[in-house]
Design a protein around this motif. Structure first.
Motif, PDB file in Angstrom:
ATOM      1  N   LEU A  81     -93.409 -26.902  14.478  1.00 41.85           N
ATOM      2  CA  LEU A  81     -92.481 -27.485  13.514  1.00 41.85           C
ATOM      3  C   LEU A  81     -92.384 -26.613  12.264  1.00 41.85           C
ATOM      4  CD1 LEU A  81     -93.015 -31.347  13.581  1.00 41.85           C
ATOM      5  CD2 LEU A  81     -91.008 -30.032  14.218  1.00 41.85           C
ATOM      6  N   TYR A  82     -93.542 -26.087  11.853  1.00 36.28           N
ATOM      7  CA  TYR A  82     -93.558 -25.216  10.685  1.00 36.28           C
ATOM      8  C   TYR A  82     -92.719 -23.966  10.944  1.00 36.28           C
ATOM      9  CZ  TYR A  82     -95.514 -22.007   7.217  1.00 36.28           C
ATOM     10  OH  TYR A  82     -95.678 -21.094   6.215  1.00 36.28           O
ATOM     11  N   GLN A  83     -92.911 -23.380  12.122  1.00 33.60           N
ATOM     12  CA  GLN A  83     -92.128 -22.184  12.469  1.00 33.60           C
ATOM     13  C   GLN A  83     -90.646 -22.500  12.532  1.00 33.60           C
ATOM     14  OE1 GLN A  83     -93.019 -19.498  15.512  1.00 33.60           O
ATOM     15  NE2 GLN A  83     -94.293 -18.525  13.981  1.00 33.60           N
ATOM     16  N   PHE A  84     -90.320 -23.652  13.132  1.00 40.28           N
ATOM     17  CA  PHE A  84     -88.927 -24.051  13.241  1.00 40.28           C
ATOM     18  C   PHE A  84     -88.335 -24.262  11.852  1.00 40.28           C
ATOM     19  CE2 PHE A  84     -86.083 -27.782  13.133  1.00 40.28           C
ATOM     20  CZ  PHE A  84     -84.972 -27.181  13.682  1.00 40.28           C
ATOM     21  N   GLY A  85     -89.086 -24.989  11.001  1.00 45.93           N
ATOM     22  CA  GLY A  85     -88.592 -25.251   9.646  1.00 45.93           C
ATOM     23  C   GLY A  85     -88.385 -23.956   8.891  1.00 45.93           C
ATOM     24  N   ASP A  86     -89.310 -23.023   9.072  1.00 43.21           N
ATOM     25  CA  ASP A  86     -89.199 -21.725   8.391  1.00 43.21           C
ATOM     26  C   ASP A  86     -87.947 -20.993   8.843  1.00 43.21           C
ATOM     27  OD1 ASP A  86     -90.191 -19.826   6.640  1.00 43.21           O
ATOM     28  OD2 ASP A  86     -91.024 -18.654   8.299  1.00 43.21           O
ATOM     29  N   ALA A  87     -87.732 -20.972  10.166  1.00 41.83           N
ATOM     30  CA  ALA A  87     -86.545 -20.279  10.692  1.00 41.83           C
ATOM     31  C   ALA A  87     -85.272 -20.975  10.233  1.00 41.83           C
ATOM     32  CB  ALA A  87     -86.608 -20.233  12.220  1.00 41.83           C
ATOM     33  N   PHE A  88     -85.276 -22.317  10.271  1.00 45.93           N
ATOM     34  CA  PHE A  88     -84.104 -23.094   9.852  1.00 45.93           C
ATOM     35  C   PHE A  88     -83.774 -22.801   8.394  1.00 45.93           C
ATOM     36  CE2 PHE A  88     -82.577 -27.010   7.785  1.00 45.93           C
ATOM     37  CZ  PHE A  88     -81.375 -27.164   8.458  1.00 45.93           C
ATOM     38  N   VAL A 116     -69.219 -25.563   6.350  1.00 43.50           N
ATOM     39  CA  VAL A 116     -70.625 -25.416   5.987  1.00 43.50           C
ATOM     40  C   VAL A 116     -71.462 -26.567   6.542  1.00 43.50           C
ATOM     41  CG1 VAL A 116     -72.244 -25.290   4.074  1.00 43.50           C
ATOM     42  CG2 VAL A 116     -70.063 -24.141   3.915  1.00 43.50           C
ATOM     43  N   PHE A 117     -70.933 -27.810   6.426  1.00 44.47           N
ATOM     44  CA  PHE A 117     -71.776 -28.958   6.781  1.00 44.47           C
ATOM     45  C   PHE A 117     -71.784 -29.222   8.279  1.00 44.47           C
ATOM     46  CE2 PHE A 117     -69.809 -29.458   2.644  1.00 44.47           C
ATOM     47  CZ  PHE A 117     -70.945 -29.227   1.879  1.00 44.47           C
ATOM     48  N   LEU A 118     -70.608 -29.138   8.894  1.00 46.46           N
ATOM     49  CA  LEU A 118     -70.561 -29.374  10.338  1.00 46.46           C
ATOM     50  C   LEU A 118     -70.898 -28.116  11.121  1.00 46.46           C
ATOM     51  CD1 LEU A 118     -67.363 -31.573  10.603  1.00 46.46           C
ATOM     52  CD2 LEU A 118     -69.727 -32.268  10.935  1.00 46.46           C
ATOM     53  N   GLY A 119     -70.950 -26.976  10.453  1.00 46.33           N
ATOM     54  CA  GLY A 119     -71.181 -25.732  11.168  1.00 46.33           C
ATOM     55  C   GLY A 119     -72.516 -25.096  10.838  1.00 46.33           C
ATOM     56  N   THR A 120     -72.667 -24.652   9.581  1.00 49.35           N
ATOM     57  CA  THR A 120     -73.853 -23.892   9.210  1.00 49.35           C
ATOM     58  C   THR A 120     -75.142 -24.670   9.452  1.00 49.35           C
ATOM     59  OG1 THR A 120     -72.493 -22.875   7.533  1.00 49.35           O
ATOM     60  CG2 THR A 120     -74.848 -22.491   7.399  1.00 49.35           C
ATOM     61  N   ALA A 121     -75.149 -25.958   9.062  1.00 54.45           N
ATOM     62  CA  ALA A 121     -76.381 -26.735   9.202  1.00 54.45           C
ATOM     63  C   ALA A 121     -76.773 -26.919  10.669  1.00 54.45           C
ATOM     64  CB  ALA A 121     -76.238 -28.075   8.482  1.00 54.45           C
ATOM     65  N   ALA A 134     -75.812 -25.124  13.199  1.00 51.02           N
ATOM     66  CA  ALA A 134     -76.087 -23.791  13.751  1.00 51.02           C
ATOM     67  C   ALA A 134     -77.478 -23.342  13.337  1.00 51.02           C
ATOM     68  CB  ALA A 134     -75.038 -22.796  13.274  1.00 51.02           C
ATOM     69  N   GLY A 135     -77.834 -23.622  12.068  1.00 51.22           N
ATOM     70  CA  GLY A 135     -79.176 -23.268  11.599  1.00 51.22           C
ATOM     71  C   GLY A 135     -80.237 -23.970  12.440  1.00 51.22           C
ATOM     72  N   ALA A 136     -79.985 -25.243  12.772  1.00 54.33           N
ATOM     73  CA  ALA A 136     -80.962 -25.999  13.558  1.00 54.33           C
ATOM     74  C   ALA A 136     -81.088 -25.418  14.964  1.00 54.33           C
ATOM     75  CB  ALA A 136     -80.547 -27.471  13.621  1.00 54.33           C
ATOM     76  N   VAL A 137     -79.945 -25.195  15.630  1.00 52.15           N
ATOM     77  CA  VAL A 137     -79.985 -24.685  17.010  1.00 52.15           C
ATOM     78  C   VAL A 137     -80.620 -23.299  17.044  1.00 52.15           C
ATOM     79  CG1 VAL A 137     -78.568 -23.925  18.936  1.00 52.15           C
ATOM     80  CG2 VAL A 137     -77.997 -26.034  17.741  1.00 52.15           C
ATOM     81  N   LEU A 138     -80.112 -22.408  16.175  1.00 56.34           N
ATOM     82  CA  LEU A 138     -80.628 -21.037  16.185  1.00 56.34           C
ATOM     83  C   LEU A 138     -82.072 -20.992  15.701  1.00 56.34           C
ATOM     84  CD1 LEU A 138     -77.506 -19.132  14.882  1.00 56.34           C
ATOM     85  CD2 LEU A 138     -78.388 -19.196  17.187  1.00 56.34           C
ATOM     86  N   VAL A 140     -84.148 -21.600  18.675  1.00 59.17           N
ATOM     87  CA  VAL A 140     -84.211 -20.403  19.526  1.00 59.17           C
ATOM     88  C   VAL A 140     -85.147 -19.376  18.913  1.00 59.17           C
ATOM     89  CG1 VAL A 140     -82.876 -18.453  20.413  1.00 59.17           C
ATOM     90  CG2 VAL A 140     -81.898 -20.751  20.456  1.00 59.17           C
ATOM     91  N   LYS A 141     -84.947 -19.160  17.597  1.00 57.29           N
ATOM     92  CA  LYS A 141     -85.724 -18.112  16.940  1.00 57.29           C
ATOM     93  C   LYS A 141     -87.213 -18.457  16.921  1.00 57.29           C
ATOM     94  CE  LYS A 141     -85.901 -15.247  12.874  1.00 57.29           C
ATOM     95  NZ  LYS A 141     -85.945 -15.299  11.422  1.00 57.29           N
ATOM     96  N   ALA A 142     -87.528 -19.726  16.588  1.00 60.91           N
ATOM     97  CA  ALA A 142     -88.937 -20.122  16.530  1.00 60.91           C
ATOM     98  C   ALA A 142     -89.585 -20.003  17.904  1.00 60.91           C
ATOM     99  CB  ALA A 142     -89.044 -21.552  16.003  1.00 60.91           C
ATOM    100  N   ALA A 143     -88.860 -20.439  18.940  1.00 55.41           N
ATOM    101  CA  ALA A 143     -89.428 -20.381  20.291  1.00 55.41           C
ATOM    102  C   ALA A 143     -89.657 -18.936  20.711  1.00 55.41           C
ATOM    103  CB  ALA A 143     -88.491 -21.082  21.273  1.00 55.41           C
TER     104      ALA A 143
END
Lengths: 288, 379
Positions: free
Chosen positions: A9-16, A233-238, A240-244, A247-250
Motif C-alpha cells: 500500500l505504501y508503494q502504491f500510495g507513493d507511486a500514485f 483532471v478529475f475523471l482522468g488524471t486521478a 489514471a494515477g490510481a491504475v498506473l 502497475v508501477k508499484a507491482a
C-alpha cells in the motif's frame, strides 16, 4: 501478512502521489488548451530550485514550496505571454516551441547556476512497521496529492475563475461572446499549470539531487498519466494515477525501478489502443 | 504524341507538387552541388573528410522525420530511439559475427530491419488506436526516454548479447567499420575518403528516392492526410495504413543514420537518444522547412555546421542557441527559414502581378500548398 500489505500500500500510495503530482500541472493545461507543455519538467526544476534556495535561506519548508510554486507560476504566465499565446490553434507547433523553451531553460540553468545545487535533507524522519522503515515525508506527499486534487476541484467548481475556465473549455467562442476574457483565462490557466509543476518540484526537492536536468525524471510519468487520463483532471488524471500507480508499484516491487517505468509504458500503449481518448474520454462518453 | 524517352520520364517522376525545385536550372544546380561535394575530398586531408561524413550521417534521420512530420503531419519524437536501436543492433551483430565476408553489410540490413520492425509494432498501436497529433509526440518521446534509461542501466556483465557487452552509460564500442568484400582483400571503410563517397552516394540515392516517393500516389495521399484526415478518409483512403507506412520508412531512415553513425565512430552510447539528442532532429527539420525535402536537407546541414561552430564555445551555449532558433522559427517562420526564403521570390512576384492587374488569377497554387491529387480509387 499485515506488513506485506502495508508495504505494498505504501508503494502504491507513493507511486500514485508521484504520478498525480507530476501530471496535474500538465493535465490542467492540456484540458484547457489541448496543448502539451514539453517544458513541464523545467517548470518542476524551477520550483525545486526556488524551494531549495528559500529553504536554505531559512524559510520553513512549506513556505518555501509555496514560493517555488508562485515563482514557477509567474514564469509560466510570462512564457504564455511571450510564446504560447501566438500559437493557439497550432498544437504541434506549440509542442515544438515548448521543447525549445525546455532546451533553453535546462541549458541556461546549467550555464548560470552550474551543474548542481546543494540539496536539503528529507524532513520528518521515518516510522517503522514490521522491521521495515517508511519515510513519513512520503506519507505527507500522498496526503498532499489528495489535497491538491481536492483544492483543484474546489477551484474549478466553486470560484468565479473556475466557472469562467470551464465555460472557456466547453465553447470558447460562446464564452467570449458572453464577455469572458478568454485570453486572460488561458494565461491564468497556463500559470496555474506551471505553479502546480513548481509545487511538485518543491515537494520532491528534499528527496532528489538538484541538477538542471532533474525535470527529465518527471516528464515521462507525467506524459503517461495525461495520455491515459485524457483531458479531464478529475475523471482522468486521478483514476489514471490510481491504475498506473498499481502497475508501477507491482512492477517495481517485482523487478525494480526501471521495470516499473517499462510497465507504465506498455500499459499506456495498450490503453491508447483500447481507449484512444483516455479514461476521461471513455467515462464522459458513457455518461452522455 | 510520342512517348517521351526514359530520362525525361525519370526526371518527371522526380518533380511534382510536393517538392520545391523543378526544371533544368534546378537540376543543373543539383548536379553542380553533387559535383562540388564529390570534388571536396581533393581539397582536404583524409581526417577532415572523415569528420565531414559526420554531417552526412545525420541527414538520413532528418529526411525520415521530414517524411513523417512534414509530409505526413505526424510529429514523432521517436527518431532517436530508432537511431539508437539500429546503432546497437549493428554493434551486436558485427561484434558477434566479425567483419569478414561482407557480414557488416548484413549487419546494416539486420539493424535497419530491426528499427523498422520496432517502428511497425509501435506504429500499429499508435496509428490504429487513432492517436491524435499531440499524443503521438509524447508517447514516442516516452518510448525514447525509457529506451535510453534501459540502455543506461545495462552496465553489469550480465547484460550482453553473445560476446557484445551493452556497457550501460558508457555505451558500446570497438565494433568494426563497414567492410566491403573485395577480391584481393576486403576494403574497411574507416572515416576517410572512400567512406565519404559511399555515404555521399547513399545520401543522393535516398534524396532522389524520397523525391520520387513523395510525388507518387503514396506521397500525395500522405499530404492529403496531413491537410485533412477526415477528407482523406471520406475519399476512401485508409489513413492509418498510409501514416504507418510513412512512419516505418522514416524509422528505417533513422536506423540507417544510427548504423552509419555507429560504423563511422565505432561507438554508440545511450545519450545519443536522450532527451537533448531527441530534440536536435526537430530543430534541424523545423529550421530548414519541414514540408520539403530539399529545404530539410539544406537546413540540417547548415544547422549542424552552425552547431559545430558554436560548440567551440561550449556545447551548453550551442544548445541554448538551438532552443532559441527553434522557438523563433516556430514563431516567425513556421514553414522554416530555408523554405520561406526559397518561396519569397515567387510570392513577391505574385504580389506584384496582383497589384498590377487588379484581380490576380485565382488559381495561383504554385506555393506547393496542399495539392492532393490522388489518381486512383479507394485503398
Amino acid at each position: 501478512m499485515f506488513d506485506a500489505v502495508f508495504g505494498f500500500l505504501y508503494q502504491f500510495g507513493d507511486a500514485f502521489a508521484f504520478l498525480v503530482l507530476c501530471a496535474t500541472g500538465l493535465a490542467v493545461i492540456f484540458g484547457m488548451m489541448w496543448v502539451i507543455n514539453l517544458a513541464h519538467g523545467e517548470f518542476i526544476m524551477c520550483g525545486a530550485y526556488v524551494t531549495v534556495t528559500a529553504a536554505r535561506a531559512g524559510l520553513p519548508l512549506a513556505l518555501a514550496i509555496l514560493c517555488g510554486a508562485v515563482v514557477a507560476g509567474l514564469v509560466g504566465i510570462l512564457v504564455e505571454r511571450l510564446v504560447i499565446r501566438h500559437l493557439y490553434g497550432r498544437p504541434l507547433d506549440t509542442i515544438v516551441a515548448t521543447w525549445g523553451i525546455s532546451l533553453i531553460a535546462a541549458q541556461g540553468t546549467l550555464i548560470v547556476l552550474g551543474p548542481g545545487l546543494p540539496g536539503i535533507s528529507t524532513p520528518l524522519g521515518s516510522i517503522s512497521a514490521g522491521g521495515l522503515s517508511y519515510s513519513v515525508y512520503r506519507l505527507v506527499l500522498m496526503a498532499t496529492a489528495l489535497a491538491i486534487l481536492a483544492a483543484l476541484y474546489l477551484v474549478f467548481n466553486r470560484t468565479r475563475f473556475g466557472i469562467l475556465a470551464r465555460a472557456t473549455i466547453q465553447v470558447p467562442h460562446m464564452a467570449e461572446a458572453l464577455g469572458v476574457d478568454t485570453r486572460l483565462i488561458y494565461s491564468l490557466t497556463f500559470g496555474l499549470g506551471a505553479a502546480l509543476a513548481g509545487a511538485t518540484g518543491g515537494l520532491y526537492a528534499p528527496t532528489m539531487t538538484m541538477v538542471p536536468t532533474m525535470g527529465a525524471q518527471f516528464i515521462m510519468e507525467a506524459f503517461v498519466t495525461v495520455v491515459v487520463g485524457g483531458a479531464d483532471v478529475f475523471l482522468g488524471t486521478a483514476p489514471a494515477g490510481a491504475v498506473l500507480g498499481l502497475v508501477k508499484a507491482a512492477m517495481t516491487s517485482w523487478q525494480g525501478q526501471l521495470f516499473g517505468q517499462i510497465g507504465l509504458l506498455i500499459a499506456v500503449i495498450v490503453v491508447i489502443r483500447v481507449l484512444p481518448r483516455g479514461i476521461s474520454g471513455f467515462l464522459l462518453r458513457e455518461r452522455s | 504524341m510520342a512517348r517521351p524517352g526514359l530520362p525525361v520520364r525519370l526526371l518527371r517522376r522526380l518533380e511534382g507538387p510536393q517538392t520545391m525545385g523543378r526544371g533544368p536550372l534546378f537540376w543543373l544546380g543539383f548536379l553542380a552541388v553533387v559535383a562540388l561535394a564529390a570534388l571536396y575530398p581533393l581539397t582536404a586531408d583524409g581526417y577532415t573528410v572523415g569528420n565531414t561524413i559526420y554531417f552526412f550521417n545525420w541527414c538520413f534521420m532528418a529526411l525520415g522525420l521530414c517524411l513523417i512530420w512534414g509530409y505526413g503531419g505526424a510529429l514523432s519524437f521517436g527518431q532517436t530511439a530508432f537511431f539508437g536501436l539500429a546503432g546497437y543492433g549493428y554493434g551486436i551483430v558485427t561484434l558477434n559475427l566479425g567483419a569478414a565476408h561482407g557480414l557488416t553489410l548484413l549487419a546494416v540490413v539486420c539493424a535497419v530491419a530491426a528499427a523498422s520492425a520496432f517502428a511497425a509494432v509501435l506504429g500499429y498501436f499508435l496509428f490504429f488506436g487513432r492517436i491524435g497529433g499531440v499524443f503521438l509526440g509524447i508517447v514516442t518521446l516516452s518510448v525514447t526516454l525509457v529506451f535510453e534509461r534501459f540502455m543506461a542501466q545495462t552496465a553489469g556483465p550480465e547484460w550482453h548479447v553473445g560476446v557484445a557487452r551493452l556497457n550501460g552509460f558508457n555505451g558500446m564500442s570497438g565494433m568494426p567499420p563497414l567492410t566491403i568484400p573485395w577480391p584481393g582483400g576486403d576494403i574497411a571503410l574507416f572515416p576517410d575518403v572512400p567512406l565519404y563517397y559511399v555515404v555521399l552516394a547513399l545520401l543522393v540515392v535516398v534524396y532522389l528516392g524520397l523525391r520520387i516517393l513523395v510525388n507518387s500516389r503514396f506521397g500525395n495521399v500522405l499530404v492529403a492526410i496531413r491537410e485533412n484526415p477526415l477528407r482523406a478518409t471520406m475519399l476512401g483512403y485508409d489513413v492509418r495504413r498510409y501514416q504507418l507506412g510513412g512512419f516505418v520508412i522514416g524509422a528505417a531512415l533513422a536506423g540507417l543514420s544510427g548504423v552509419l553513425y555507429t560504423a563511422w565512430g565505432q561507438y554508440i552510447t545511450p545519450s545519443s537518444m536522450g532527451i537533448t539528442a531527441a530534440a536536435l532532429p526537430i530543430v534541424w527539420v523545423a529550421v530548414g522547412g519541414r514540408a520539403d525535402l530539399t529545404a530539410t536537407l539544406l537546413g540540417t546541414l547548415s544547422v549542424l555546421a552552425g552547431f559545430q561552430l558554436l560548440t567551440v564555445y561550449g556545447s551548453q551555449y550551442a544548445l541554448v542557441v538551438m532552443g532559441l532558433l527553434l522557438v523563433l522559427t516556430v514563431l516567425l517562420a513556421p514553414e522554416g527559414l530555408i523554405a520561406g526564403l526559397a518561396r519569397l521570390p515567387g510570392r513577391l512576384a505574385r504580389r506584384g502581378r496582383q497589384n498590377g492587374n487588379g484581380n490576380g488569377n485565382g488559381n495561383g497554387n504554385a506555393n506547393g500548398s496542399p495539392n492532393a491529387n490522388p489518381n486512383g480509387g479507394g485503398a
